[in-house]
Design a protein around this motif. Sequence first.
Motif, PDB file in Angstrom:
ATOM      1  N   CYS A  32      30.643 -25.153   5.500  1.00 28.12           N
ATOM      2  CA  CYS A  32      30.794 -26.611   5.496  1.00 28.12           C
ATOM      3  C   CYS A  32      29.775 -27.210   6.468  1.00 28.12           C
ATOM      4  CB  CYS A  32      32.216 -26.984   5.925  1.00 28.12           C
ATOM      5  SG  CYS A  32      32.402 -28.749   6.252  1.00 28.12           S
TER       6      CYS A  32
ATOM      7  N   LYS B 169      36.175 -27.924   3.130  1.00 26.18           N
ATOM      8  CA  LYS B 169      36.774 -28.432   4.381  1.00 26.18           C
ATOM      9  C   LYS B 169      38.276 -28.679   4.241  1.00 26.18           C
ATOM     10  CE  LYS B 169      35.829 -31.849   8.042  1.00 26.18           C
ATOM     11  NZ  LYS B 169      36.238 -31.074   9.210  1.00 26.18           N
TER      12      LYS B 169
ATOM     13  N   TYR C   3      34.388 -35.871   2.072  1.00 28.54           N
ATOM     14  CA  TYR C   3      35.639 -35.500   2.756  1.00 28.54           C
ATOM     15  C   TYR C   3      36.404 -36.725   3.247  1.00 28.54           C
ATOM     16  CZ  TYR C   3      38.372 -33.739   6.777  1.00 28.54           C
ATOM     17  OH  TYR C   3      39.358 -33.471   7.684  1.00 28.54           O
TER      18      TYR C   3
ATOM     19  N   ASP D 207      33.836 -27.150   9.188  1.00 33.62           N
ATOM     20  CA  ASP D 207      35.286 -27.161   8.972  1.00 33.62           C
ATOM     21  C   ASP D 207      36.047 -26.421  10.081  1.00 33.62           C
ATOM     22  OD1 ASP D 207      34.224 -24.766   8.138  1.00 33.62           O
ATOM     23  OD2 ASP D 207      35.650 -24.476   6.506  1.00 33.62           O
TER      24      ASP D 207
ATOM     25  N   CYS E 190      31.368 -26.440  -1.893  1.00 28.75           N
ATOM     26  CA  CYS E 190      30.759 -27.506  -1.080  1.00 28.75           C
ATOM     27  C   CYS E 190      29.879 -28.359  -1.993  1.00 28.75           C
ATOM     28  CB  CYS E 190      29.941 -26.886   0.052  1.00 28.75           C
ATOM     29  SG  CYS E 190      29.026 -28.132   0.975  1.00 28.75           S
TER      30      CYS E 190
END
Length: 322
Positions: free
Chosen positions: A140, A125, A110, A181, A131
């Motif tokens: 997440c 996210k 991320y 997230d 994921c």
Amino acid sequence: MLSDSADKSVRAIRVLAGGTDLVPSMRQKLFEPESVLDLRLVKELRGIRETEQGIEIGALTTLREIETSRLLREQYPVLVDAARTVASPVIRNMGTIGGNICLDTRCLWYNQSLAWRKSCGFCIKKDGDLCHVAPGGSKCWAAFSGDTPPALLCLKAEIEIASAAGKRRIPLSEFYTGIGDDYRRLQPNELLTRVILPKSSAGYRGVYRKLRIRGSIDYPLAGVAVAVKRSNGHIDDFRLGITAVNPAPLLVKGTDNLIANGSSLEEIAEAAADLAARTAKPLTTSALTPEYRREMIRVFTKRAVLEVLGQRPLLACPERVE
Ligand SMILES: Cc1cc2nc3c(=O)[nH]c(=O)nc-3n(C[C@H](O)[C@H](O)[C@H](O)COP(=O)(O)OP(=O)(O)OC[C@H]3O[C@@H](n4cnc5c(N)ncnc54)[C@H](O)[C@@H]3O)c2cc1C
Ligand code: SF4
């Protein structure tokens, strides 16, 4: 303060305190707000004050102010120890305690540029629907990676949250959701305004130890805070907080039992290390393996407990990957 009628548009607003995390995140297009609300000139949100209930720290107080506060060093040393390990001196001059508590969760997949994330098909996210860390799942697992919250949890800190509708005060432990997230319980029209350290936590001896790649400037990849109250050679209370190994910073449960059964200090430290390592659930969200990070939680916990109990000398510098 934002009015409730502005609630809809407020979703497009991000609050800027020191900006040390927000600005790089905006550059990476992790946040794309329409507007940024700069709080830096709000004097009322700054400063460390002694009150009847304990100590209040304004959300805009810098980490440097915390690190150099004599009052905090004398009464809440675990917080000072944690604050002085954040990033680097330059960042601590700008970064605030409010920003550290509200810090976004982090993940290798991320915290990357837009082009990097795009090449991997994004993730849950932001902008994607899978994921890379736990494929097949819908959660997440990005890790909360702030240094001061585990220390604040050990101190049973509360936070004040304000909106145009009024103020509410909650234990910090209730602020985090454990979901990478959607990691904090903060409405878009709310601000974190104050951190309250209760008088009952004053005088606890404490230390914070963290694992990081670059010793001079890096987020924790595992962090442990320990705070202990002793009187007449007896341990009255013992608190342990961990960070960077779960989507939320956590107070480790079960430490009361460790001091209840008259074990030796070495046994208490070993048992605390086991408890902390079992509470840590690191995944492949960083460059270091989950197994190593969990093991370092065990190692740091044991060392930190022996340090606060006076069995090892207090270390001069925060630990890092050798
Ligand atoms: C190179 C580098 C290294 C770093 N290393 C570390 C590290 O070792 N440990 C660590 O903990 N952090 C680290 N950080 C992250 C950051 O510098 C600190 O966490 C800092 O305390 C963030 O505070 P800030 O005031 O700059 O927050 P900002 O960047 O201004 O804000 C961070 C987030 O909190 C929100 N926010 C801020 N204040 C409030 C408020 N009062 N109410 C509601 N929301 C708010 C913002 O909207 C944003 O989402 C690092 C950053 C960089 C760039
Ligand atoms: S844990 Fe999964 S969904 Fe969360 S940031 Fe990492 S890759 Fe993305």
